[in-house]
Design an enzyme around this catalytic site. Structure first.
Site, PDB file in Angstrom:
ATOM      1  CD  GLN A 184      28.407 -41.647   4.278  1.00 43.48           C
ATOM      2  OE1 GLN A 184      28.119 -40.469   4.053  1.00 43.48           O
ATOM      3  NE2 GLN A 184      29.545 -42.000   4.841  1.00 43.48           N
ATOM      4  NE  ARG A 219      25.834 -31.295   3.981  1.00 39.93           N
ATOM      5  CZ  ARG A 219      26.918 -31.953   3.606  1.00 39.93           C
ATOM      6  NH1 ARG A 219      27.860 -32.292   4.474  1.00 39.93           N
ATOM      7  NH2 ARG A 219      27.102 -32.274   2.348  1.00 39.93           N
ATOM      8  CE1 TYR A 279      35.523 -35.501   8.344  1.00 44.95           C
ATOM      9  CE2 TYR A 279      35.315 -34.702   6.100  1.00 44.95           C
ATOM     10  CZ  TYR A 279      34.744 -35.237   7.248  1.00 44.95           C
ATOM     11  OH  TYR A 279      33.397 -35.491   7.289  1.00 44.95           O
ATOM     12  CD  GLU A 334      33.798 -42.874   5.739  1.00 43.10           C
ATOM     13  OE1 GLU A 334      32.826 -42.289   6.240  1.00 43.10           O
ATOM     14  OE2 GLU A 334      34.534 -42.358   4.886  1.00 43.10           O
ATOM     15  CD1 TRP A 335      31.879 -42.340   2.188  1.00 41.13           C
ATOM     16  CD2 TRP A 335      30.291 -43.091   0.804  1.00 41.13           C
ATOM     17  NE1 TRP A 335      30.846 -41.420   2.179  1.00 41.13           N
ATOM     18  CE2 TRP A 335      29.862 -41.849   1.341  1.00 41.13           C
ATOM     19  CE3 TRP A 335      29.448 -43.748  -0.098  1.00 41.13           C
ATOM     20  CZ2 TRP A 335      28.648 -41.261   1.016  1.00 41.13           C
ATOM     21  CZ3 TRP A 335      28.227 -43.155  -0.433  1.00 41.13           C
ATOM     22  CH2 TRP A 335      27.842 -41.932   0.123  1.00 41.13           C
ATOM     23  CD  GLU A 355      30.777 -34.291   5.169  1.00 41.17           C
ATOM     24  OE1 GLU A 355      31.849 -34.934   5.202  1.00 41.17           O
ATOM     25  OE2 GLU A 355      29.897 -34.479   4.319  1.00 41.17           O
ATOM     26  CG  HIS A 403      26.564 -37.046   0.435  1.00 39.95           C
ATOM     27  ND1 HIS A 403      26.690 -36.160   1.496  1.00 39.95           N
ATOM     28  CD2 HIS A 403      27.666 -37.831   0.509  1.00 39.95           C
ATOM     29  CE1 HIS A 403      27.806 -36.408   2.177  1.00 39.95           C
ATOM     30  NE2 HIS A 403      28.416 -37.415   1.597  1.00 39.95           N
ATOM     31  CG  ASN A 419      32.176 -31.417   3.580  1.00 38.59           C
ATOM     32  OD1 ASN A 419      31.463 -30.593   4.149  1.00 38.59           O
ATOM     33  ND2 ASN A 419      31.681 -32.428   2.884  1.00 38.59           N
ATOM     34  CD  GLU A 437      33.488 -34.364   0.672  1.00 42.86           C
ATOM     35  OE1 GLU A 437      33.845 -35.464   0.226  1.00 42.86           O
ATOM     36  OE2 GLU A 437      33.709 -34.025   1.851  1.00 42.86           O
TER      37      GLU A 437
HETATM   38  C1  GAL Z   1      33.374 -36.920   3.415  1.00 44.01           C
HETATM   39  C2  GAL Z   1      32.017 -37.392   2.949  1.00 44.01           C
HETATM   40  C3  GAL Z   1      31.210 -38.064   4.006  1.00 44.01           C
HETATM   41  C4  GAL Z   1      32.020 -38.928   4.944  1.00 44.01           C
HETATM   42  C5  GAL Z   1      33.286 -38.220   5.388  1.00 44.01           C
HETATM   43  C6  GAL Z   1      34.217 -39.045   6.247  1.00 44.01           C
HETATM   44  O1  GAL Z   1      34.245 -36.848   2.329  1.00 44.01           O
HETATM   45  O2  GAL Z   1      31.274 -36.312   2.449  1.00 44.01           O
HETATM   46  O3  GAL Z   1      30.177 -38.764   3.369  1.00 44.01           O
HETATM   47  O4  GAL Z   1      32.207 -40.176   4.452  1.00 44.01           O
HETATM   48  O5  GAL Z   1      34.013 -37.781   4.286  1.00 44.01           O
HETATM   49  O6  GAL Z   1      35.064 -39.838   5.515  1.00 44.01           O
END
Ligand code: GAL
Length: 461
Positions: free
Chosen positions: A18, A75, A296, A421-422, A368, A119, A294, A165
Site C-alpha cells: 500500500q 506497524r 472497523y 487502498e487495494w 488497526e 500482508h 483489526n 487478516e
Molecule cells: C484492513 C487492511 C488494511 C487496510 C484497512 C482499511 O482490512 O488490513 O490493509 O486496507 O483494512 O480498509
C-alpha cells in the site's frame, strides 16, 4: 480524563504494497498484487500500486515525519517478494538491506517497529507454480521466509505478526475474488484458511524454538472482526449474531485459543471444513503471544431460515452468508465513514469483551482501527475533525473495556498516511498524513498532531 496503562502501545500502521512502490526495483520479484492491479478491470479506475506513496525511496523522510509528530510505534509489513523474489530459494541482498536500513532508521528515532510478515502480497511465483495458499506445501515455505526475517531483523524487531487478516485472504481472495489472487469459490476459502493457520503455527514454532529466547520478542497473529449485534431480542437473532462472530473471528481464533474450529462451523460445513491432524493442532494451539485485532465496524445480525437466501448488506463483510444463515443489517441512523462503514464505538467495546471472555483474558492489541474520509487541502492545511472524533470515541470504548477488566494494551491507527487502498486504489483516505497523486506531498492532517500528542501523554482529555 481517561488514562491508559503505562504499558499501552500507541502506534500507526501501514502495509508494504500500500505504500512502498518500487515494484520492480531493488531486485524485487512480482507479487500477486502486482499481477492483480495490472489486470484490467480489477481496481477502481485502473489504479496500480507501482509507485504507491513511494515510501521505498522516501522512507527516511516519512520516519522523520513520524518522529516530528511524536508517534511512538509503527506497524509495517515486509514484502515477501522483495526478500525472496521467487518466494523461496536464495534471499535478495538488496531487499534485506532495504528493510535493515528502514529498521535502523526507526530505532534511531526511538520508534518501535511492529513487523507483519504477510500482508497479502504473496510472491507471484508461488501462486503460478504452486496455486498459492491452496497448496499444503506453502506453510513450510512461509516458515522458511519467516526464519530469514527472524535471522536478519530479530535483533531489532521485538514484535512480530505472522499474518494480517487471513479472513480477507480467504474470503476476498478466494470466495468473491475482489482481491488478489481473485479466485471465486465456495470451498477454497476454507482450504486456504486452513493452510494459513498452519503457516502461522509453523512460523511461530521456528521463532519459539530458535530465536525467541535470545531475541526476547513476542509473536502473534492479527485477525479482523466487526461486531455483530442481535437484530432483535429473539433467541434466533442472538444465536445468529453469535454464529456470525464464530464464522468470522472464531474461524481463526478458536483453533489458536481453543484447539478446534467452532462447533457451529463443523456442524454446518462438515467435510467442506478441513480437519487438523494432531501435529497441526500442536503447532497452532497457544501460538499467539497476544491477540492482534483489526476492527472497523458493526452490523446487526438476523437469523435466516435455512435454504432462504441471505441478502446481505453488500459492505457487510459477512463471509459466506449462506453457510451461516445470517443476514447483516445496518441501522440507517448510524453515521458512516467513506467506505460506507458504520461508526459504532460501542461495538468495539462489546467485541473486546467477547474476545476477553471467549479466549481467556488474552492481552489484546488493536493493530488497526480508523476511518476513510474525503479530506481536502484548504489553504495548505488538512483539517479532519471527524477522524479525531472517530479515534477519540473508539479509544473511549477501548478504555471502557479496560475498566471492565479487558487486557487491552495497544492501539494502532490505520493508517500513518493515505495510501493504496487495494481494490479501491488511492480513492480512500485513511491516513493521519495526507498524500495525493501525482505530487505525493506529505501534509500532516490535524488528526496527526492530535494523535501524536495523545501518544505522548497517554491520556484522553
Ligand atoms: C484492513 C487492511 C488494511 C487496510 C484497512 C482499511 O482490512 O488490513 O490493509 O486496507 O483494512 O480498509
Amino acid at each position: 480524563m481517561k488514562v491508559f496503562p503505562d504499558s499501552f502501545t500507541w502506534g500507526t500502521a501501514t502495509a508494504a504494497y500500500q505504500i512502498e512502490g518500487g515494484w520492480q526495483e531493488g531486485g524485487k520479484g512480482l507479487s500477486i498484487w502486482d499481477a492483480f492491479t495490472h489486470t484490467p478491470g480489477k481496481i477502481l479506475n485502473g489504479a496500480k500500486g507501482d509507485i504507491a506513496c513511494d515510501h521505498f525511496h522516501r522512507f527516511r523522510e516519512d520516519i522523520a515525519l513520524m518522529e516530528s509528530l511524536g508517534l511512538k510505534a509503527y506497524r509495517l509489513s515486509l514484502s515477501w517478494s522483495r526478500i525472496f523474489p521467487q518466494g523461496r530459494g536464495e534471499p535478495n541482498p538488496e531487499g534485506l538491506r532495504f528493510y535493515s536500513e528502514l529498521l535502523d532508521c526507526l530505532l534511531e528515532k526511538n520508534i518501535v517497529p511492529w513487523v507483519t510478515l504477510y500482508h497479502w502480497d504473496l510472491p507471484l511465483a508461488l501462486q503460478v507454480e504452486l496455486d498459492g495458499w491452496l497448496n499444503p506445501a506453502l506453510p513450510d515455505i512461509f516458515a522458511e521466509y519467516a526464519r530469514t526475517c527472524f535471522e536478519h531483523f530479530g535483533d531489532r524487531v521485538k514484535h512480530w505478526i505472522t499474518l494480517n487478516e487471513p479472513w480477507v485472504v480467504s474470503i476476498f481472495g478466494h470466495n468473491n475474488g475482489v482481491m488478489a489472487p481473485g479466485r471465486v469459490s465456495r470451498d477454497e476459502p476454507y482450504q486456504v484458511a486452513h493452510q494459513l493457520l498452519r503457516a502461522h503455527g509453523k512460523a511461530v514454532r521456528v521463532y519459539r524454538e530458535h530465536f525467541q529466547v535470545d531475541q526476547r520478542g513476542v509473536i502473534g497473529i492479527t485477525n479482523n472482526a466487526d461486531w455483530r449485534e442481535p437484530y432483535t431480542d429473539s433467541d434466533k437473532d442472538h444465536a445468529a449474531a453469535q454464529r456470525a462472530l464464530e464464522f468470522y473471528l472464531g474461524w481463526f481464533a478458536d483453533p489458536i485459543y481453543l484447539g478446534s474450529y467452532p462447533d457451529c462451523m463443523r456442524g454446518r460445513l462438515q467435510d467442506r471444513l478441513p480437519r487438523f491432524n494432531q501435529e497441526d493442532l500442536a503447532l497452532i494451539r497457544d501460538s499467539s503471544d497476544f491477540f492482534g485485532l483489526n476492527h472497523y465496524t458493526t452490523h446487526y445480525a438476523a437469523h435466516v431460515e435455512p435454504g432462504k437466501p441471505c441478502k446481505s448488506d453488500p459492505y457487510g463483510n459477512g463471509g459466506i452468508s449462506d453457510d451461516q444463515d445470517v443476514r447483516l443489517i445496518s441501522d440507517p441512523s448510524w453515521e458512516k465513514a467513506s467506505m460506507n462503514w458504520n461508526i459504532v464505538p460501542w461495538g468495539c467495546r462489546k467485541l473486546l469483551q467477547w474476545i476477553d471472555q471467549r479466549y481467556g483474558h488474552p492481552e489484546i492489541i488493536i493493530t488497526e482501527n480508523g476511518c476513510a474520509l474525503n479530506d481536502e487541502i484548504v489553504d495548505g492545511r488538512v483539517e479532519d475533525p471527524k477522524r479525531i472524533a472517530f479515534i477519540d470515541q473508539y479509544l473511549r470504548a477501548g478504555h471502557e473495556a479496560i475498566e471492565a477488566g479487558v487486557n487491552l494494551n495497544g492501539y494502532f491507527v490505520w493508517s500513518f498516511m493515505d495510501n493504496f487502498e487495494w481494490a479501491l486504489g488511492p480513492s480512500m483516505r485513511f491516513g493521519l498524513v495526507y498524500t495525493d497523486y501525482p505530487s505525493l506531498k506529505r501534509i500532516p492532517k490535524s488528526s496527526a498532531h492530535w494523535y501524536g500528542q495523545l501518544s505522548q501523554t497517554n491520556t484522553l482529555a
